[in-house]
Design a protein around this motif. Structure first.
Motif, PDB file in Angstrom:
ATOM      1  N   ARG A 118      -1.655 -14.335  10.883  1.00 41.39           N
ATOM      2  CA  ARG A 118      -0.803 -14.638   9.672  1.00 41.39           C
ATOM      3  C   ARG A 118      -2.254 -15.563   8.614  1.00 41.39           C
ATOM      4  NH1 ARG A 118       4.046 -14.756   7.991  1.00 41.39           N
ATOM      5  NH2 ARG A 118       5.452 -14.919   9.288  1.00 41.39           N
ATOM      6  N   ARG A 119      -3.337 -15.973   9.125  1.00 38.45           N
ATOM      7  CA  ARG A 119      -4.782 -15.887   8.972  1.00 38.45           C
ATOM      8  C   ARG A 119      -5.347 -14.193   8.010  1.00 38.45           C
ATOM      9  NH1 ARG A 119      -9.996 -16.736  11.482  1.00 38.45           N
ATOM     10  NH2 ARG A 119     -10.463 -14.980  11.401  1.00 38.45           N
ATOM     11  N   ASN A 120      -5.349 -13.408   9.271  1.00 36.44           N
ATOM     12  CA  ASN A 120      -5.695 -11.694   8.746  1.00 36.44           C
ATOM     13  C   ASN A 120      -4.337 -11.595   7.658  1.00 36.44           C
ATOM     14  OD1 ASN A 120      -7.451 -12.417  10.272  1.00 36.44           O
ATOM     15  ND2 ASN A 120      -5.997 -11.243  11.848  1.00 36.44           N
ATOM     16  N   LEU A 121      -3.468 -11.672   6.963  1.00 37.28           N
ATOM     17  CA  LEU A 121      -2.800 -11.399   6.207  1.00 37.28           C
ATOM     18  C   LEU A 121      -2.688 -11.966   5.222  1.00 37.28           C
ATOM     19  CD1 LEU A 121       1.097 -11.629   7.696  1.00 37.28           C
ATOM     20  CD2 LEU A 121      -0.474  -8.852   7.497  1.00 37.28           C
ATOM     21  N   LEU A 122      -3.827 -12.968   4.888  1.00 40.57           N
ATOM     22  CA  LEU A 122      -3.983 -13.967   4.033  1.00 40.57           C
ATOM     23  C   LEU A 122      -5.345 -13.759   3.177  1.00 40.57           C
ATOM     24  CD1 LEU A 122      -3.016 -17.474   5.049  1.00 40.57           C
ATOM     25  CD2 LEU A 122      -1.639 -16.391   2.979  1.00 40.57           C
ATOM     26  N   THR A 123      -6.326 -12.920   4.078  1.00 35.29           N
ATOM     27  CA  THR A 123      -7.328 -12.047   4.043  1.00 35.29           C
ATOM     28  C   THR A 123      -6.876 -10.401   3.921  1.00 35.29           C
ATOM     29  OG1 THR A 123      -7.623 -11.823   5.876  1.00 35.29           O
ATOM     30  CG2 THR A 123      -8.893 -13.855   4.942  1.00 35.29           C
ATOM     31  N   ASP A 124      -5.883 -10.076   3.731  1.00 31.69           N
ATOM     32  CA  ASP A 124      -5.636  -8.380   4.116  1.00 31.69           C
ATOM     33  C   ASP A 124      -5.916  -7.810   2.093  1.00 31.69           C
ATOM     34  OD1 ASP A 124      -3.948  -6.421   5.657  1.00 31.69           O
ATOM     35  OD2 ASP A 124      -3.104  -6.815   3.660  1.00 31.69           O
ATOM     36  N   PRO A 125      -6.790  -6.982   2.663  1.00 32.84           N
ATOM     37  CA  PRO A 125      -7.286  -6.306   1.743  1.00 32.84           C
ATOM     38  C   PRO A 125      -5.745  -5.631   0.379  1.00 32.84           C
ATOM     39  CG  PRO A 125      -7.908  -5.171   3.125  1.00 32.84           C
ATOM     40  CD  PRO A 125      -7.966  -6.612   4.187  1.00 32.84           C
ATOM     41  N   GLN A 126      -5.429  -6.026  -0.260  1.00 30.10           N
ATOM     42  CA  GLN A 126      -4.967  -4.994  -0.842  1.00 30.10           C
ATOM     43  C   GLN A 126      -4.977  -4.072  -1.869  1.00 30.10           C
ATOM     44  OE1 GLN A 126      -1.561  -6.381   0.220  1.00 30.10           O
ATOM     45  NE2 GLN A 126      -3.025  -7.001   1.230  1.00 30.10           N
ATOM     46  N   THR A 127      -4.913  -3.017  -1.878  1.00 28.21           N
ATOM     47  CA  THR A 127      -5.543  -2.295  -2.489  1.00 28.21           C
ATOM     48  C   THR A 127      -4.125  -1.729  -3.345  1.00 28.21           C
ATOM     49  OG1 THR A 127      -6.508  -0.340  -1.089  1.00 28.21           O
ATOM     50  CG2 THR A 127      -5.559   0.396  -3.163  1.00 28.21           C
ATOM     51  N   SER A 128      -4.598  -1.556  -4.513  1.00 28.05           N
ATOM     52  CA  SER A 128      -3.297  -1.548  -6.357  1.00 28.05           C
ATOM     53  C   SER A 128      -2.662  -2.527  -6.056  1.00 28.05           C
ATOM     54  CB  SER A 128      -3.105  -0.430  -6.371  1.00 28.05           C
ATOM     55  OG  SER A 128      -2.140   0.175  -7.650  1.00 28.05           O
ATOM     56  N   GLY A 129      -3.139  -4.162  -5.896  1.00 29.34           N
ATOM     57  CA  GLY A 129      -1.896  -5.314  -5.149  1.00 29.34           C
ATOM     58  C   GLY A 129      -1.206  -6.000  -6.462  1.00 29.34           C
ATOM     59  N   GLY A 130      -0.606  -6.531  -6.485  1.00 28.80           N
ATOM     60  CA  GLY A 130       0.368  -7.560  -7.738  1.00 28.80           C
ATOM     61  C   GLY A 130      -0.853  -8.361  -8.309  1.00 28.80           C
ATOM     62  N   LEU A 131       0.198  -9.334  -8.814  1.00 26.93           N
ATOM     63  CA  LEU A 131      -1.046  -9.990 -10.237  1.00 26.93           C
ATOM     64  C   LEU A 131      -0.629 -10.856  -9.842  1.00 26.93           C
ATOM     65  CD1 LEU A 131       0.786  -7.968 -13.372  1.00 26.93           C
ATOM     66  CD2 LEU A 131      -1.907  -8.518 -12.509  1.00 26.93           C
ATOM     67  N   LEU A 132      -1.822 -12.329  -9.575  1.00 30.98           N
ATOM     68  CA  LEU A 132      -1.438 -12.704  -9.354  1.00 30.98           C
ATOM     69  C   LEU A 132      -1.183 -13.813 -10.808  1.00 30.98           C
ATOM     70  CD1 LEU A 132      -0.617 -15.468  -7.293  1.00 30.98           C
ATOM     71  CD2 LEU A 132      -3.574 -15.821  -6.836  1.00 30.98           C
TER      72      LEU A 132
ATOM     73  N   ILE B  69       3.340   3.753  -0.343  1.00 30.77           N
ATOM     74  CA  ILE B  69       2.750   4.543  -1.272  1.00 30.77           C
ATOM     75  C   ILE B  69       3.583   3.768  -2.325  1.00 30.77           C
ATOM     76  CG2 ILE B  69       3.164   6.974  -2.641  1.00 30.77           C
ATOM     77  CD1 ILE B  69       1.373   6.369  -0.284  1.00 30.77           C
ATOM     78  N   ALA B  70       4.790   3.281  -2.631  1.00 30.27           N
ATOM     79  CA  ALA B  70       5.590   2.424  -3.659  1.00 30.27           C
ATOM     80  C   ALA B  70       4.800   1.810  -4.292  1.00 30.27           C
ATOM     81  CB  ALA B  70       6.668   2.141  -3.163  1.00 30.27           C
ATOM     82  N   SER B  71       4.269   0.455  -3.808  1.00 29.68           N
ATOM     83  CA  SER B  71       3.864  -0.490  -3.988  1.00 29.68           C
ATOM     84  C   SER B  71       2.159   0.099  -4.620  1.00 29.68           C
ATOM     85  CB  SER B  71       3.150  -1.182  -2.874  1.00 29.68           C
ATOM     86  OG  SER B  71       2.560  -2.649  -3.272  1.00 29.68           O
ATOM     87  N   THR B  72       1.325   0.556  -3.866  1.00 30.75           N
ATOM     88  CA  THR B  72      -0.365   1.231  -4.368  1.00 30.75           C
ATOM     89  C   THR B  72       0.232   1.896  -5.466  1.00 30.75           C
ATOM     90  OG1 THR B  72      -0.428   3.373  -2.330  1.00 30.75           O
ATOM     91  CG2 THR B  72      -1.281   1.074  -2.530  1.00 30.75           C
ATOM     92  N   THR B  73       1.179   2.266  -5.954  1.00 28.76           N
ATOM     93  CA  THR B  73       1.575   3.540  -6.981  1.00 28.76           C
ATOM     94  C   THR B  73       1.587   2.573  -7.775  1.00 28.76           C
ATOM     95  OG1 THR B  73       3.203   4.687  -5.876  1.00 28.76           O
ATOM     96  CG2 THR B  73       0.601   5.153  -5.327  1.00 28.76           C
ATOM     97  N   ARG B  74       2.881   1.829  -7.821  1.00 27.92           N
ATOM     98  CA  ARG B  74       3.392   0.667  -8.889  1.00 27.92           C
ATOM     99  C   ARG B  74       2.544   0.198 -10.103  1.00 27.92           C
ATOM    100  NH1 ARG B  74       7.856  -0.522  -9.986  1.00 27.92           N
ATOM    101  NH2 ARG B  74       8.734  -0.129  -7.670  1.00 27.92           N
ATOM    102  N   LEU B  75       2.271   1.082 -11.501  1.00 31.53           N
ATOM    103  CA  LEU B  75       1.853   0.018 -12.533  1.00 31.53           C
ATOM    104  C   LEU B  75       1.664  -1.259 -12.670  1.00 31.53           C
ATOM    105  CD1 LEU B  75       1.345   3.218 -14.463  1.00 31.53           C
ATOM    106  CD2 LEU B  75      -0.781   1.867 -13.674  1.00 31.53           C
ATOM    107  N   ASN B  76       0.771  -1.855 -12.892  1.00 36.73           N
ATOM    108  CA  ASN B  76       1.354  -3.851 -13.083  1.00 36.73           C
ATOM    109  C   ASN B  76       0.707  -3.526 -14.043  1.00 36.73           C
ATOM    110  OD1 ASN B  76       0.676  -4.676 -10.323  1.00 36.73           O
ATOM    111  ND2 ASN B  76      -0.878  -4.841 -10.631  1.00 36.73           N
ATOM    112  N   THR B  77       2.302  -2.627 -15.214  1.00 36.85           N
ATOM    113  CA  THR B  77       2.372  -3.109 -16.515  1.00 36.85           C
ATOM    114  C   THR B  77       3.097  -4.175 -17.138  1.00 36.85           C
ATOM    115  OG1 THR B  77       4.658  -1.925 -16.168  1.00 36.85           O
ATOM    116  CG2 THR B  77       3.303  -0.288 -16.876  1.00 36.85           C
TER     117      THR B  77
END
Length: 345
Positions: free
Chosen positions: A292-306, A201-209
């Motif tokens: 580890r490959r699966n983590l690199l393709t893991d879908p990120q809901t409300s993920g961070g900025l690259l 919850i903390a990750s997915t609700t942090r706005l990418n302001t």
């Protein structure tokens, strides 16, 4: 009335229910591109995060939409996650949101009006935190619960951020740790503890302001948010848009609790679909474990900025990100001369 769990009503959840990249390409291959419009600064041509339309010499409109089925059962949390995810695309273009419209599809014969109202309240709370109103929207009666936003923002036309401006020598910074898909899969399997849920919850609700602070910042050359296609997929879009090779670490930062779950085989179906869609454009070490490959393709809901930033500005940008509340921000790779591919080191 005893209501079912929200996640039991959905065949997928969060950004994990996005169409796989290969399926999306196949659907869109015969759809005509938008005609040439002088004021359309960003359209569909580079798989960017939002459309951008020049209004005048000082303002451009950033427009996007995002919606999905629930990945959690708490209706308020579902609304918060969906709204945060939708606003992320505005921030990823360097924009500042100005207002949103709600997109609501609900099985009204299954869920109470109170539960549906809590979903909308969660979304409205995030918009309030972003300083914008939910100014309207549209609702339908649907089989699965669906919620999201149309999000609109403004940016200076000379400061629009896209995924195609990376330069050789740039450092790649990711502002949020990975593993949202793994945590959501564990939640559905009843394997996620309270600490793991809190991390989710903390990750997915942090706005990418932070994205709005990047517009016009010296050394920032390209930005995208990491969502349903995983870190590899969105890095590949940056590589293709910039015509360069992206090199990524095989062990990027992970959210608390993710590694033991992933190494035990917890993953989403979307992770495999992502790899099937773009794996041919990825160079992997021969000894890289599947998890580890699966983590690199893991879908990120409300993920961070690259963020692709000049090496000389990377430390200052990391410091800014951490000041803005992105404690997990870290260097995850670099951009080098070479074909439009991603290489894992």
């Amino acid at each position: 009335m005893t209501e079912p769990r929200l996640t039991s009503l959905a065949h997928g959840g969060g950004c994990g229910c996005k169409l796989a990249p290969a399926v999306l390409r196949d659907i869109l291959k015969d759809v005509p591109q938008a005609a040439a419009f002088a004021d359309l600064m960003v359209g569909t041509e580079t798989s960017d995060d939002a459309a951008v339309w020049r209004l005048n010499d000082q303002q451009a409109l950033v427009a996007t939409t995002d919606f999905f089925m629930p990945m959690v059962d708490d209706p308020f949390d579902f609304g918060r996650i969906a709204a945060t995810n939708a606003l992320s695309d505005v921030y990823a273009m360097g924009g500042t949101p100005i207002f949103a419209l709600a997109l609501v599809g609900m099985p009204v014969n299954v869920l109470s009006t109170e539960t549906i109202g809590r979903i909308l309240q969660g979304g409205a709370s995030v918009c309030a935190a972003a300083g914008i109103p939910v100014a309207g929207g549209h609702s339908i009666d649907s089989v699965e619960p669906i919620y999201g936003l149309v999000a609109l923002g403004l940016v200076h036309p000379d400061q629009v951020l896209t995924n195609r401006g990376a330069r050789a020598g740039d450092v790649l910074i990711l502002t949020k740790a990975l593993g949202v898909g793994v945590l959501s899969a564990a939640f559905k399997q009843g394997r996620l503890d309270a600490a793991g849920y809190a991390a989710l919850i903390a990750s997915t609700t942090r706005l990418n302001t932070l994205g709005a602070r990047l517009a016009g910042r010296v050394g920032v050359h390209a930005v995208t948010d990491v969502t349903g296609f995983g870190l590899l997929g969105h890095a590949l879009e940056m590589a293709r848009g910039s015509g360069l090779t992206v090199e990524l670490t095989a062990a990027p930062p992970l959210l608390d609790g993710v590694e033991p779950l992933a190494s035990a085989g917890v993953c989403t179906g979307a992770s495999g679909r992502n790899w099937d869609s773009y794996g041919a454009a990825i160079d992997l070490p021969a000894d890289l474990p599947d998890w580890r490959r699966n983590l690199l393709t893991d879908p990120q809901t409300s993920g961070g900025l690259l963020i692709a930033v000049a090496a000389s500005e990377a430390d200052a940008l990391l410091a800014l990100a951490r000041t803005e509340g992105f404690a997990g921000a870290a260097v995850v790779g670099r951009v080098v001369e070479g074909p439009a591919r991603v290489r894992i080191e």
